[in-house]
Design an enzyme around this catalytic site. Structure first.
Site, PDB file in Angstrom:
ATOM      1  N   GLY A 170      27.942 -15.225  -0.457  1.00 32.17           N
ATOM      2  CA  GLY A 170      27.640 -16.634  -0.276  1.00 32.17           C
ATOM      3  C   GLY A 170      26.225 -16.935   0.163  1.00 32.17           C
ATOM      4  O   GLY A 170      26.000 -17.856   0.950  1.00 32.17           O
ATOM      5  N   ASP A 210      19.892 -28.798  -5.106  1.00 31.55           N
ATOM      6  CA  ASP A 210      18.532 -28.808  -4.583  1.00 31.55           C
ATOM      7  C   ASP A 210      18.371 -27.932  -3.349  1.00 31.55           C
ATOM      8  O   ASP A 210      17.353 -27.251  -3.180  1.00 31.55           O
ATOM      9  CB  ASP A 210      18.083 -30.244  -4.278  1.00 31.55           C
ATOM     10  CG  ASP A 210      19.118 -31.062  -3.518  1.00 31.55           C
ATOM     11  OD1 ASP A 210      20.191 -30.529  -3.174  1.00 31.55           O
ATOM     12  OD2 ASP A 210      18.852 -32.258  -3.274  1.00 31.55           O
ATOM     13  N   GLU A 246      10.230  -9.907  -1.828  1.00 34.99           N
ATOM     14  CA  GLU A 246      11.224  -8.832  -1.889  1.00 34.99           C
ATOM     15  C   GLU A 246      12.653  -9.351  -1.904  1.00 34.99           C
ATOM     16  O   GLU A 246      13.543  -8.725  -2.510  1.00 34.99           O
ATOM     17  CB  GLU A 246      11.036  -7.873  -0.715  1.00 34.99           C
ATOM     18  CG  GLU A 246       9.764  -7.041  -0.771  1.00 34.99           C
ATOM     19  CD  GLU A 246       8.571  -7.732  -0.131  1.00 34.99           C
ATOM     20  OE1 GLU A 246       7.493  -7.108  -0.063  1.00 34.99           O
ATOM     21  OE2 GLU A 246       8.731  -8.899   0.301  1.00 34.99           O
ATOM     22  N   GLU A 255      28.040 -28.802   2.661  1.00 32.18           N
ATOM     23  CA  GLU A 255      28.068 -28.758   4.118  1.00 32.18           C
ATOM     24  C   GLU A 255      28.503 -30.101   4.705  1.00 32.18           C
ATOM     25  O   GLU A 255      29.111 -30.154   5.775  1.00 32.18           O
ATOM     26  CB  GLU A 255      26.692 -28.372   4.670  1.00 32.18           C
ATOM     27  CG  GLU A 255      26.092 -27.094   4.097  1.00 32.18           C
ATOM     28  CD  GLU A 255      26.791 -25.838   4.569  1.00 32.18           C
ATOM     29  OE1 GLU A 255      27.886 -25.940   5.142  1.00 32.18           O
ATOM     30  OE2 GLU A 255      26.225 -24.753   4.356  1.00 32.18           O
ATOM     31  N   ASN A 278      20.764 -34.173  -5.021  1.00 28.42           N
ATOM     32  CA  ASN A 278      21.557 -35.135  -4.241  1.00 28.42           C
ATOM     33  C   ASN A 278      21.134 -35.164  -2.770  1.00 28.42           C
ATOM     34  O   ASN A 278      21.913 -35.520  -1.896  1.00 28.42           O
ATOM     35  CB  ASN A 278      23.057 -34.861  -4.376  1.00 28.42           C
ATOM     36  CG  ASN A 278      23.432 -33.423  -4.029  1.00 28.42           C
ATOM     37  OD1 ASN A 278      22.608 -32.681  -3.496  1.00 28.42           O
ATOM     38  ND2 ASN A 278      24.655 -33.036  -4.334  1.00 28.42           N
ATOM     39  N   HIS A 297       0.876   0.808  10.460  1.00 36.35           N
ATOM     40  CA  HIS A 297       1.255  -0.588  10.271  1.00 36.35           C
ATOM     41  C   HIS A 297       2.600  -0.678   9.538  1.00 36.35           C
ATOM     42  O   HIS A 297       3.077   0.295   8.960  1.00 36.35           O
ATOM     43  CB  HIS A 297       0.165  -1.347   9.501  1.00 36.35           C
ATOM     44  CG  HIS A 297      -0.016  -0.902   8.086  1.00 36.35           C
ATOM     45  ND1 HIS A 297      -0.668   0.253   7.738  1.00 36.35           N
ATOM     46  CD2 HIS A 297       0.390  -1.461   6.915  1.00 36.35           C
ATOM     47  CE1 HIS A 297      -0.680   0.381   6.428  1.00 36.35           C
ATOM     48  NE2 HIS A 297      -0.033  -0.638   5.891  1.00 36.35           N
ATOM     49  N   HIS A 298       3.198  -1.832   9.556  1.00 35.02           N
ATOM     50  CA  HIS A 298       4.540  -2.063   8.993  1.00 35.02           C
ATOM     51  C   HIS A 298       5.590  -1.205   9.690  1.00 35.02           C
ATOM     52  O   HIS A 298       6.597  -0.809   9.078  1.00 35.02           O
ATOM     53  CB  HIS A 298       4.586  -1.785   7.482  1.00 35.02           C
ATOM     54  CG  HIS A 298       3.764  -2.727   6.655  1.00 35.02           C
ATOM     55  ND1 HIS A 298       3.336  -3.956   7.093  1.00 35.02           N
ATOM     56  CD2 HIS A 298       3.287  -2.600   5.378  1.00 35.02           C
ATOM     57  CE1 HIS A 298       2.632  -4.549   6.136  1.00 35.02           C
ATOM     58  NE2 HIS A 298       2.579  -3.758   5.086  1.00 35.02           N
ATOM     59  N   ASP A 324       0.819  -1.219   0.000  1.00 34.16           N
ATOM     60  CA  ASP A 324       0.000   0.000   0.000  1.00 34.16           C
ATOM     61  C   ASP A 324       0.851   1.267   0.000  1.00 34.16           C
ATOM     62  O   ASP A 324       0.475   2.278  -0.598  1.00 34.16           O
ATOM     63  CB  ASP A 324      -0.995  -0.002   1.159  1.00 34.16           C
ATOM     64  CG  ASP A 324      -0.343  -0.083   2.526  1.00 34.16           C
ATOM     65  OD1 ASP A 324       0.710  -0.741   2.651  1.00 34.16           O
ATOM     66  OD2 ASP A 324      -0.891   0.502   3.483  1.00 34.16           O
ATOM     67  N   GLY A 340      20.327 -32.857  -0.504  1.00 35.64           N
ATOM     68  CA  GLY A 340      20.648 -31.883   0.536  1.00 35.64           C
ATOM     69  C   GLY A 340      21.911 -31.103   0.278  1.00 35.64           C
ATOM     70  O   GLY A 340      22.322 -30.889  -0.861  1.00 35.64           O
TER      71      GLY A 340
END
Length: 571
Positions: free
Chosen positions: A411, A438, A56, A471, A465, A119-120, A33, A467
């Site tokens: 990153g 993925d 956003e 990591e 694969n 608001h916001h 708005d 995940g």
């Protein structure tokens, strides 16, 4: 009394006019708005096209990708909720030196003047929270008012372009339609001229050092691209017969078919010839060098003493610092000043990925996958990498005129999907290839719907694969926290756009992959490749292992037995 010709325009129309004059043709974002008045002005008469995104965060990624090919990008968000959703992407633009203009439709100016709750907001009577939040990730910020809009709009746009960094401006929702006096002359994106004496002295110092050297070399970071000096650097390297290397954040900034291009320098992670040329140089010219562990082989990079450090607007030569100079002017002067070198001992470039390409019913592996991708690349491609095993893309030899887009310093996983939308919008005539896993895809997958909505035709290579394999090289090789839900990825184009003509492939063998690579690219191509969760090339796993050592130290959990992927597991 000012003699500058002026006219009267609404604040919103003037802002849109200035964005257009700065070369921005599209505005990304989400309606709210508080920003609807500006959005309506854009639809009524604005020179920009609106590209509505699913959120956003993705709008900020899209504006970043757009700016990398267009020179400037912009997005429109709403107060608070929209601004904070976009701030991660703006932080990435700041880290990666990308000029993005974040416009926030904010609460009415009368509410600020009267202290009215809206608001916001935080409902605490304070209205500068989001201006303050953007302070660490922008080079300039402002709240527009009828009194400052004419000057502040120009200041922020010029600052973003000159500094190659993002800016943030709040446009209160009740002032977009107010008339103000504005300049009639168009906005001109130009650098302030260098100080003549400083420029002459800097050119003399740099050219003298390079001309006297027996083994000069050039090392390039991403600012060579941001400030548009790659052509000058190649011209200088050719004149000196000097080798050129890049850090990984500057992949493809130098044409990788250029005869003097060596490859990526990252300390101990470099190919031997690249490391020798850079560390053994008796006059190294570095451009915008910003060392972090990701770009220095975990801090093993060692630049020679006396390295010339050239930045966008200043240069260090020995103990002397030259301010009020621009990088392009310095390089042009140095090119003119240094004598041509007829010959110099050649340096060996880093080798391209080796190995035989696999075919037929052989199970698809990372090694076979990337060999096939190497053969698929062609001149002029725009390539995107996201955090994960797709970093193997850094080791491929790119054809001429390619562009590489990634969030190397920042990153942020999922960046590449939004960036793809932005860069496709900026350059729809080029072939765009997205490489990601993925885990990264699941962060921003919904933006695929916007790409389909605008009938873009990228080729998306997704590795399924199970995940976060990169990591698993840090910690938690078999732990569930590195798993992600298994989606039917190749089905998503039809789910998100039922009437799409996109071609989808689920690839399990080397033959399946070859079939997908032969598909005509007259529509979107989506290739989902199924691979083992522990399959990754040795450089990726070694990098993760070293990253764990840096992150967790000698008492960290990575010191336990069998908790990390190890290179031997994929040999």
């Amino acid at each position: 009394m000012s003699s500058i010709p002026t006219l009267r325009m609404t604040i919103g129309d003037f802002l849109l006019r200035r964005l257009g004059e700065a070369g921005i043709r599209h505005l990304f974002g989400v309606p709210g708005d508080y920003n609807l008045p500006l959005l309506q002005q854009l639809y009524d008469a604005g020179p920009l096209e609106w590209i509505g995104t699913t959120g956003e965060l993705n709008a900020s990624y899209a504006a970043d990708g757009y700016a990398r090919l267009n020179g400037l990008g912009a997005l429109l968000v709403t107060n608070g909720v929209g601004a904070l959703s976009a701030i991660n992407g703006i932080g990435g633009s700041y880290s990666e030196h990308v000029p993005v203009i974040c416009i926030c439709g904010s609460i009415p100016l009368r509410s600020i003047d009267r202290g009215l709750g809206m608001h916001h907001t935080m409902a605490d009577g304070t209205f500068d929270h989001f201006l303050d939040a953007y302070a660490p990730v922008t080079v300039a910020r402002t709240r527009l008012t009828p009194r400052n809009a004419a000057t502040e709009i120009d200041r922020l746009i010029l600052t973003a372009w000159r500094e190659k960094l993002p800016v943030y401006m709040e446009l209160p929702s009740d002032i977009a339609y107010l008339d103000i006096e504005v300049p009639t002359a168009p906005l001109v994106l130009s650098e302030p001229p260098s100080d003549p004496e400083r420029l002459r002295s800097c050119i003399t110092a740099v050219a003298g050092r390079l001309a006297a050297a027996t083994s000069p070399a050039i090392l390039i970071d991403a600012d060579a691209d941001r400030f548009g000096v790659a052509p000058e650097l190649m011209e200088l390297a050719d004149k000196l017969r000097a080798p050129v290397a890049v850090v990984n954040a500057a992949k493809a900034v130098i044409d990788e078919t250029f005869p003097h291009y060596l490859g990526i320098y990252g300390g101990e992670a470099s190919a031997p010839g690249v490391r020798e040329a850079i560390e053994g140089s008796d006059c190294l010219l570095s451009i915008g060098y910003r060392p972090i562990e990701v770009t220095t082989g975990d801090f093993t990079a060692v630049l020679p003493a006396g390295t010339i450090q050239a930045r966008g607007h200043s240069v260090d030569v020995g103990n002397d610092n030259y301010q009020a100079v621009t990088l392009k002017e310095v390089l042009r002067g140095v090119i003119d000043a240094v004598p041509s070198v007829a010959s110099r001992a050649p340096r060996d470039a880093a080798p391209a990925m080796e190995g035989k390409q696999a075919y037929g019913s052989a199970k698809l592996s990372q090694a076979a996958y990337w060999q096939a991708i190497q053969s698929y690349l062609r001149p002029g491609d725009v390539l995107y990498v996201d955090n994960g095993t797709s970093f193997v893309l850094l080791g491929l030899k790119l054809p001429a005129d390619c562009t590489f887009i990634g969030s190397i310093n920042w990153g942020s996983i999922g960046y590449s999907v939004g960036a793809l939308l932005g860069a496709l919008t900026a350059a729809p005539h080029r072939r765009h290839l997205l490489f990601l896993g993925d885990g990264s895809f699941q962060v921003t997958a919904q933006e695929l719907s916007t790409i389909l909505r605008h009938d873009h035709k990228p080729v998306i290579f997704l590795i399924n694969n199970g995940g976060y394999t990169i990591e698993r090289g840090y910690l938690g090789k078999t732990e569930s926290y590195n798993d992600v839900a298994n989606w039917a990825y190749a089905a998503l184009p039809k789910v998100l756009c039922p009437d799409t003509s996109a071609r989808s492939f689920v690839v399990k063998t080397c033959g399946d992959l070859q079939d997908a690579l032969r598909a005509p690219n007259d529509t979107m191509i989506f290739v989902e490749s199924i691979m083992d969760s522990g399959d990754a090339l040795a450089p990726v796993i070694v990098s993760s292992n070293k990253g764990a050592e840096l992150d967790y130290g000698p008492r960290g959990p990575h010191r336990r037995d069998d908790v990390q992927l190890q290179p031997a597991a994929v040999d």
